[in-house]
Design a protein around this motif. Structure first.
Motif, PDB file in Angstrom:
ATOM      1  N   GLY A 342       0.803  -1.221   0.000  1.00 35.13           N
ATOM      2  CA  GLY A 342       0.000   0.000   0.000  1.00 35.13           C
ATOM      3  C   GLY A 342       0.834   1.268   0.000  1.00 35.13           C
ATOM      4  N   VAL A 343       1.726   1.392   0.974  1.00 29.01           N
ATOM      5  CA  VAL A 343       2.433   2.659   1.137  1.00 29.01           C
ATOM      6  C   VAL A 343       3.677   2.721   0.245  1.00 29.01           C
ATOM      7  N   LEU A 344       3.914   3.898  -0.313  1.00 27.96           N
ATOM      8  CA  LEU A 344       5.133   4.129  -1.087  1.00 27.96           C
ATOM      9  C   LEU A 344       6.093   4.916  -0.209  1.00 27.96           C
ATOM     10  N   PHE A 345       7.260   4.338   0.031  1.00 26.48           N
ATOM     11  CA  PHE A 345       8.313   5.019   0.785  1.00 26.48           C
ATOM     12  C   PHE A 345       9.327   5.552  -0.219  1.00 26.48           C
ATOM     13  N   SER A 346      10.376   6.149   0.323  1.00 22.18           N
ATOM     14  CA  SER A 346      11.421   6.699  -0.554  1.00 22.18           C
ATOM     15  C   SER A 346      12.047   5.611  -1.417  1.00 22.18           C
ATOM     16  N   ALA A 347      12.320   4.470  -0.785  1.00 21.36           N
ATOM     17  CA  ALA A 347      12.988   3.390  -1.533  1.00 21.36           C
ATOM     18  C   ALA A 347      12.112   2.929  -2.695  1.00 21.36           C
ATOM     19  N   GLU A 348      10.821   2.762  -2.446  1.00 25.06           N
ATOM     20  CA  GLU A 348       9.896   2.324  -3.489  1.00 25.06           C
ATOM     21  C   GLU A 348       9.865   3.346  -4.631  1.00 25.06           C
ATOM     22  N   SER A 349       9.882   4.634  -4.240  1.00 21.22           N
ATOM     23  CA  SER A 349       9.802   5.691  -5.250  1.00 21.22           C
ATOM     24  C   SER A 349      11.041   5.677  -6.140  1.00 21.22           C
ATOM     25  N   GLN A 350      12.180   5.507  -5.506  1.00 21.99           N
ATOM     26  CA  GLN A 350      13.427   5.498  -6.287  1.00 21.99           C
ATOM     27  C   GLN A 350      13.515   4.246  -7.152  1.00 21.99           C
ATOM     28  N   LYS A 351      13.043   3.150  -6.589  1.00 20.81           N
ATOM     29  CA  LYS A 351      13.030   1.890  -7.345  1.00 20.81           C
ATOM     30  C   LYS A 351      12.138   2.052  -8.584  1.00 20.81           C
ATOM     31  N   ALA A 352      10.985   2.677  -8.373  1.00 22.77           N
ATOM     32  CA  ALA A 352      10.055   2.870  -9.492  1.00 22.77           C
ATOM     33  C   ALA A 352      10.671   3.759 -10.552  1.00 22.77           C
ATOM     34  N   LEU A 366       4.706  -0.567 -19.990  1.00 22.43           N
ATOM     35  CA  LEU A 366       4.603  -0.722 -18.538  1.00 22.43           C
ATOM     36  C   LEU A 366       3.158  -0.948 -18.117  1.00 22.43           C
ATOM     37  N   ILE A 367       3.007  -1.844 -17.149  1.00 24.25           N
ATOM     38  CA  ILE A 367       1.690  -2.094 -16.571  1.00 24.25           C
ATOM     39  C   ILE A 367       1.752  -1.711 -15.093  1.00 24.25           C
ATOM     40  N   PHE A 368       0.773  -0.913 -14.664  1.00 18.88           N
ATOM     41  CA  PHE A 368       0.700  -0.471 -13.270  1.00 18.88           C
ATOM     42  C   PHE A 368      -0.494  -1.138 -12.613  1.00 18.88           C
ATOM     43  N   LEU A 369      -0.230  -1.910 -11.577  1.00 19.23           N
ATOM     44  CA  LEU A 369      -1.316  -2.529 -10.816  1.00 19.23           C
ATOM     45  C   LEU A 369      -1.452  -1.770  -9.505  1.00 19.23           C
ATOM     46  N   HIS A 370      -2.523  -0.966  -9.416  1.00 25.99           N
ATOM     47  CA  HIS A 370      -2.663  -0.052  -8.280  1.00 25.99           C
ATOM     48  C   HIS A 370      -3.246  -0.736  -7.053  1.00 25.99           C
ATOM     49  N   ASN A 371      -2.561  -0.554  -5.948  1.00 28.11           N
ATOM     50  CA  ASN A 371      -3.181  -0.794  -4.640  1.00 28.11           C
ATOM     51  C   ASN A 371      -2.374   0.012  -3.640  1.00 28.11           C
ATOM     52  N   THR A 372      -2.529   1.343  -3.727  1.00 27.43           N
ATOM     53  CA  THR A 372      -1.681   2.212  -2.910  1.00 27.43           C
ATOM     54  C   THR A 372      -2.509   3.200  -2.097  1.00 27.43           C
ATOM     55  N   THR A 373      -2.036   3.421  -0.887  1.00 24.03           N
ATOM     56  CA  THR A 373      -2.675   4.433  -0.051  1.00 24.03           C
ATOM     57  C   THR A 373      -1.909   5.738  -0.145  1.00 24.03           C
ATOM     58  N   GLY A 414      -4.402   9.358  -3.140  1.00 20.53           N
ATOM     59  CA  GLY A 414      -3.420  10.421  -3.007  1.00 20.53           C
ATOM     60  C   GLY A 414      -2.462  10.494  -4.179  1.00 20.53           C
ATOM     61  N   ALA A 415      -1.270  11.010  -3.886  1.00 25.87           N
ATOM     62  CA  ALA A 415      -0.279  11.166  -4.952  1.00 25.87           C
ATOM     63  C   ALA A 415       0.182   9.801  -5.453  1.00 25.87           C
ATOM     64  N   GLY A 416      -0.091   8.747  -4.682  1.00 23.73           N
ATOM     65  CA  GLY A 416       0.215   7.389  -5.142  1.00 23.73           C
ATOM     66  C   GLY A 416      -0.493   7.110  -6.460  1.00 23.73           C
ATOM     67  N   HIS A 417      -1.722   7.616  -6.586  1.00 19.50           N
ATOM     68  CA  HIS A 417      -2.471   7.466  -7.834  1.00 19.50           C
ATOM     69  C   HIS A 417      -1.697   8.107  -8.994  1.00 19.50           C
ATOM     70  N   TYR A 418      -1.061   9.230  -8.717  1.00 24.49           N
ATOM     71  CA  TYR A 418      -0.286   9.900  -9.769  1.00 24.49           C
ATOM     72  C   TYR A 418       0.971   9.108 -10.109  1.00 24.49           C
ATOM     73  N   GLY A 419       1.703   8.753  -9.048  1.00 32.30           N
ATOM     74  CA  GLY A 419       2.958   8.035  -9.267  1.00 32.30           C
ATOM     75  C   GLY A 419       2.751   6.711  -9.993  1.00 32.30           C
ATOM     76  N   MET A 420       1.569   6.110  -9.773  1.00 29.75           N
ATOM     77  CA  MET A 420       1.263   4.833 -10.427  1.00 29.75           C
ATOM     78  C   MET A 420       0.565   5.055 -11.773  1.00 29.75           C
ATOM     79  N   CYS A 421       0.714   6.223 -12.303  1.00 31.65           N
ATOM     80  CA  CYS A 421       0.155   6.565 -13.632  1.00 31.65           C
ATOM     81  C   CYS A 421      -1.374   6.571 -13.601  1.00 31.65           C
ATOM     82  N   GLY A 422      -1.915   7.475 -12.793  1.00 34.76           N
ATOM     83  CA  GLY A 422      -3.371   7.695 -12.789  1.00 34.76           C
ATOM     84  C   GLY A 422      -3.819   8.372 -14.059  1.00 34.76           C
ATOM     85  N   ARG A 423      -5.119   8.632 -14.097  1.00 34.42           N
ATOM     86  CA  ARG A 423      -5.713   9.135 -15.337  1.00 34.42           C
ATOM     87  C   ARG A 423      -5.009  10.380 -15.889  1.00 34.42           C
TER      88      ARG A 423
END
Lengths: 532, 663
Positions: A342-352, A366-373, A414-423
């Protein structure tokens, strides 16, 4: 081969519970979708048929290659609005003479096929898809024009429809229009802006102004046929390239036009002989818990979607709350980003950010499977640069040039929707599972935030705080946000391209990947400045 | 001097040419084929060591041209000629010419052929030799008491020139028709009458004779199942002879006497009509066929003999052992014709897309089959998958022969083989053959020449596949088509067939007389109007469906304009209908308008004229070019509002033709 093993226990109570919840949601969505399929209702369907006319979906079925697939887009458009579900137009992607085409068909059983604000928005979305993926466009027109009472929301933005058609043509993407009935006033520019136009004898009517308007404007006495009949346009004005004897003949001609486009897709072909996943896609129903606070392993989803359940994970031990890795779907290589905890931390963001760049280097979709808070909050994380790192991910996803496909399988907050390529980040396609929810934050959190803010305000003003009113406010806000974060609501506003049955995920991805390869697939050449 | 045979020309075509080539190969003899232009791609041509063309297609121009065939034999270095059956096989002059050319004639002496060539003459000879014959009736003296009588062509065979006359009133017309038919078929219009046995049995005896005077009677054959006096099912031994033991001895004695009376040599067949209605069946000489018989395989299957090899050996001067081998088992042959029994036996022509028999048939047999517990299958075919069947020759495609320990086994085995044969592209008599082989009376040995007249012909010719079978087969065809389309798809072929995220309606496939609506979805197959059908598997050529609790496998083959479905429910032919009407088949509207501005320079029709499609109505001159305005369809000129010299604008109506009502 790096085959994913499944830990899903299909005999467990949790699985059964998840599955039941998902099936219940599917049934609920099916009921709403039924409304779109029913068009304007039995009375108008009967009247339309009595005129010897085919329904919008019958026209599409006849146009398509037999036994080929068809993906209907935005079927729940206008859900939750004052307008009928579906937006009085059918849009979708299907195969005509071996060519993937974007097909739109006005539904004349819904208020005469007239355009309302949602018709227009749904059509814009269809045109965007055609342009991004280089899909030839086939418009099956029979429309009474704009819904005049709502003209204020149609007239000015609606001009884009005509602009889109000619820009498609300018981009080398053919546009074909078959006029089944009225296409008058502004609607006349749909055939007017199309590369290929088919009209039907004694059926098509295309004019800027009908007899009453002409009478008012110039005093000329005229009739429909002389102003805009198919024969007239085929013989005199030249607006019709082909004169069809009837609806079937028009569709036959439409198919022949596409057959003669000599269409070539610009992207690479898929690999031959992809193998199905090793795990049953039926089990996709039982993975996502109804309570999205309970995390689930997205590898269980990946294992049921990708070819041979074969998945090579990238940085599996780093930033473990985001799963990244390589696979293929229906023979198309893909990179997958899937939220795990669910949560994106700094490490996840940099990895992405790194992973997205890697995919761009090798022209891999790229395929984004969303399940982020969302991105992690708190002083420790703010001090650790979570904004900076989230920005890197959003920078990468914004400037990535390979096709993106987003699927909201759980939360997308939240911004997770953006980072995971929201609409807003223009994925080629975005679909939601019935289990999805999307909003700026969770309903309880949002209500809680409002409560804290108003309590603080009361305190600051030295007013007593009304606990009962606060509880009522929280309940109301929570239920409102809950309702507005559900997939039907979001689908109604065309914030996705449709809600899909989880079991269709592989098929939908396969279709969208194939369609995405209509355009050249090449990675980004530059990004915004990465804040280090 | 004993002739030496090294290279044999077969003066024939199709299955019999192939049959003879097989024995030649077995004996180490080289083979020469002759072929008409229509047969240039035939199997018998491809199989022969060398082949000589006979220009033309009609029999009279090709296989009946004796001098050309002899020339071909000499050209190709053949030293013997085998005539097969039909064509020149019973032409004494041809046999003599072959011999005069220094070639060996594989058959009886020309004199023996001539003696049996005339039916009237041969009957006289036989009567003198003590062979029982039916009393002849002078056509001019037929009385009420003689009725019914059968009119026959003296030079005839194969049912041509034959007429049954049941009333005196029919006689003159019957005689005239038979005579003219005989004249055109055999070049000799002579006809005669004999008593007509209503329920006669056609039984014949195979004889083989050598130069030393040994005459074998190698078992009998019964050929009572006939259509229009042409045999379609033949068997050995005769069921009647099995029931009445002394009949066989009677037949053998008569056959031997017949052969001896004319100094017969080589293989031949003595045909008898047996009056089974009499308290003690009696046989009457009908005719002797001085050649290899079409139905010789049933004798080969029950005796193990290779009759063609025997013919070749006797022609080369070899002598027969004292006694023929014993017969065992029961063999039945059917003649598979490209004809439609339900439509007056109308011959069919066209492409034979597939011709496959189940059960590993032995092609052209090899002789020497033991009559074991397992039935054996033999195929003598002139065609194969991909053969073109023309209109020039007999429409027989193949002979299918089953041999088993007893008659019922052979019949039921053969019926099963035929039912499951894949015969695509042409309508055949297959379904009729299967129904006869399974008929209770047939199985009881109640076969006579009036079999079709005494049975419900409509029931016998009814397709093996009933409505239920056709319905399921159409569903299978639609699904096979779906699978084929999926495989051939340029895009999205990997997705489920006909996938919809929002299924709203059925996929539709139309076949003449059968519409199929179906939907393939996650929960399986839905078929419009049937809730008992489930899909087990589908592929372009194989679909497995379950109807109720029974599972069926359908083999599907699609050809241009034709889909053939074979299953245990029976073979089904479907004609797919195109989803869209062919615009070129549509009659355009009758108004003819000027394609450009011009001047009318000539009129060729007037109002009220009946015109044909494409007929010029007027000429328009524009830009130094004359344009013909022609009738778009057959019909009547309703309007012609222009005159010569008139200037017309583009789009001006020049003429209106009212199309004839479609009939």
């Amino acid at each position: 081969m790096t085959v994913l093993r499944s830990a899903l226990d299909t005999r467990s109570g949790g699985y059964a519970e998840n599955r039941d919840a998902m099936l219940a949601k599917l049934a609920e969505i099916g009921e709403q979708t039924r409304k779109a399929l029913d068009g304007g209702g039995q009375k108008y369907v009967d009247r339309h048929r009595a005129r010897g006319k085919l329904l919008a979906r019958e026209r599409i079925e006849l146009l398509l290659d037999q036994d080929s697939p068809f993906l209907e887009l935005s079927p729940l458009a206008a859900w939750g609005t004052e307008f009928p579900v579906g937006g009085s137009v059918v849009t979708g992607i299907g195969v005509v003479e071996g060519v993937e085409c974007l097909i739109t068909a006005s539904d004349p059983t819904v208020r005469g096929g007239s355009s309302n604000p949602w018709t227009v928005r749904k059509s814009f979305r269809a045109n965007d898809i055609a342009l991004a993926n280089r899909l030839p466009v086939i418009s099956l027109i029979e429309s009474g024009g704009a819904d005049l009472p709502t003209q204020k929301e149609i007239f000015i933005p609606g001009g884009r429809l005509f602009r889109d058609l000619t820009r498609l043509s300018a981009a080398g993407i053919p546009t074909v229009t078959i006029v089944f009935g009225n296409s008058t006033a502004g609607g006349a520019y749909v055939p007017g802006m199309s590369d290929h136009v088919v009209m039907i004898r004694e059926r098509s009517k295309v004019f800027l102004g009908g007899p009453p308007l002409v009478k008012m404007a110039t005093g000329e006495e005229s009739d429909d046929e002389s102003l805009g009949g198919a024969e007239m346009h085929a013989r005199a004005s030249g607006l019709a390239d082909y004169l069809a004897a009837d609806e079937h003949d028009a569709i036959r001609i439409g198919r022949r036009i596409v057959a003669r486009l000599n269409w070539r897709k610009l992207g690479p072909r898929q690999a031959a002989g992809p193998v199905a996943p090793l795990h049953d896609e039926e089990e996709l129903l039982g993975i996502v818990p109804p309570d999205l606070r309970v995390p689930f392993d997205p590898r269980e989803v990946i294992a049921r979607v990708v070819d041979g359940s074969d998945f090579d994970e990238f940085k599996p031990s780093y930033g473990t709350s985001l799963v990244t890795g390589w696979a293929s779907v229906h023979g198309y290589p893909v990179g997958i980003l899937a939220n795990s905890q669910g949560v994106l931390f700094s490490a996840e963001s940099q990895k992405a950010a790194q992973f997205i760049q890697l995919a761009n280097q090798v022209d891999t979709p790229l395929i984004f499977l969303h399940n982020t808070t969302g991105y992690m909050v708190g002083s420790q994380y703010e001090q650790g640069g979570i904004i900076k790192h989230g920005a890197m991910m959003i920078n990468a996803v914004s400037n990535s040039a390979v096709p993106h496909i987003s699927i909201l399988i759980g939360a997308s907050y939240g911004a997770g929707h953006y980072g995971m390529c929201g609409r807003a980040y223009d994925p080629r396609f975005l679909f939601a599972w019935p289990s999805a929810k999307s909003a700026v934050m969770g309903p309880a959190q949002l209500a809680g935030v409002l409560s804290i803010v108003s309590r603080a305000a009361a305190q600051a003003a030295g007013r007593p705080f009304d606990e009962d009113a606060d509880a009522a406010m929280r309940a109301m806000v929570e239920s409102q946000i809950e309702a507005e974060s559900l997939p039907m609501f979001l689908s109604g506003r065309i914030y996705d391209d449709g809600i899909i049955d989880p079991r269709d995920t592989r098929t939908v991805l396969g279709l969208c990947l194939s369609v995405s390869h209509g355009a050249a697939v090449s990675g980004a050449t530059g990004y915004g400045v990465f804040r280090m | 001097m004993t002739p030496v045979i090294t290279r044999v020309l077969v003066a024939n075509r199709g299955e019999i040419a192939r049959r003879i080539f097989r024995s030649c190969r077995d004996l180490g003899l080289a083979t020469v084929a002759v072929y008409s232009d229509a047969d240039a791609g035939g199997l018998h041509v491809a199989e022969a060591d060398s082949a000589v063309r006979l220009p033309g297609a009609a029999s009279a121009d090709t296989y009946l041209r004796g001098e050309q065939i002899i020339e071909a034999a000499l050209l190709a270095g053949a030293d013997a000629v085998h005539p097969g059956y039909g064509f020149l096989s019973e032409n004494a002059a041809f046999a003599a010419a072959v011999q005069a050319a220094g070639l060996t004639w594989i058959g009886p002496p020309p004199a023996a052929i001539a003696a049996m060539g005339s039916k009237v003459e041969s009957k006289r000879l036989m009567r003198e030799a003590g062979v029982p014959v039916l009393a002849e009736v002078d056509p001019a003296a037929v009385t009420e008491a003689d009725l019914p009588v059968l009119i026959k062509a003296s030079a005839g065979g194969g049912g041509r020139g034959m007429r049954i006359v049941r009333t005196l009133a029919e006689l003159p017309a019957g005689l005239a028709a038979a005579s003219s038919e005989a004249a055109s078929a055999f070049g000799d219009g002579t006809v005669f009458c004999e008593p007509y046995l209503q329920r006669g049995r056609h039984i014949e005896v195979q004889v083989v004779a050598d130069q030393a005077g040994t005459i074998w009677t190698v078992g009998e054959r019964e050929c009572s199942i006939q259509r229009r006096h042409q045999k379609i099912i033949e068997e050995a031994p005769s069921p009647l002879a099995e029931q009445v033991p002394e009949l066989r001895q009677q037949l053998f004695t008569a056959a031997r006497a017949a052969a001896a009376a004319i100094g017969y040599l080589n293989a031949g067949t003595v045909e008898f009509l047996v009056d089974a209605a009499a308290s003690r069946p009696r046989c009457y000489f009908l005719e002797m066929n001085t050649r290899l018989q079409v139905e010789h395989p049933v004798t080969e299957c029950t005796t193990g003999l290779d009759l063609v090899a025997l013919q070749l050996q006797i022609a080369a001067g070899r002598l027969l052992p004292a006694a023929p081998p014993a017969s065992s088992g029961h063999a039945i042959e059917v003649r598979l014709y490209a004809e439609d029994p339900a439509a007056g036996w109308q011959p069919q022509s066209g492409m034979l897309h597939a011709f496959e028999l189940p059960g590993n048939p032995v092609e052209f047999g090899a002789g020497g089959w033991p009559a074991g517990p397992r039935p054996l299958l033999r195929l003598d075919s002139g065609v194969g998958t991909g053969s073109q069947v023309g209109v020039h020759y007999d429409p027989m495609l193949a002979k299918v022969i089953a041999c088993a320990a007893d008659r019922a086994q052979a019949a039921l085995f053969l019926a099963g083989v035929l039912e499951r044969a894949r015969i695509h592209g042409l309508v055949t008599n297959r379904d009729l053959l299967v129904r006869v082989l399974r008929d209770a009376e047939f199985l009881a040995g109640q076969t006579d020449t009036a079999f079709f007249e005494s049975h419900d012909f409509a029931a016998l010719t009814a397709p093996l596949a009933d409505d239920h079978a056709v319905e399921l087969s159409a569903v299978a065809a639609a699904l096979a088509d779906a699978a084929a389309r999926q495989q051939a798809a340029r895009v999205l072929g990997g997705l489920p067939s006909g996938w919809r995220n929002l299924p709203s309606q059925l996929q539709r496939k139309r076949y003449a007389g059968h519409d199929v609506g179906y939907l393939l979805a996650r929960d399986g197959l839905t078929v419009d109007g049937r809730d008992d059908i489930t899909l087990v598997s589908m592929a372009p050529d194989l679909v497995v469906l379950q109807a109720g609790r029974v599972r069926y496998t359908f083999e599907v083959a699609a050809y241009p304009g034709l889909v053939c479905v074979d299953s245990a429910l029976g073979p089904v032919r479907l004609t797919p209908a195109e989803p869209f009407a062919d615009p070129s088949a549509q009659v355009p509207a009758g108004s003819l308008v000027a394609p450009m501005p011009g001047t009318v320079v000539r009129l060729a029709a007037a109002v009220g004229d009946q015109v044909r499609a494409g007929q010029p109505l007027l000429w328009l001159e524009a830009m130094k070019m004359q344009h013909v305005i022609a009738a778009p369809a057959d019909g009547i000129v309703e309007e012609l509002p222009v005159t010569v010299g008139q200037q017309v604008e583009v789009g001006a109506v020049l003429a209106v033709v009212k199309p004839e009502e479609a009939t």
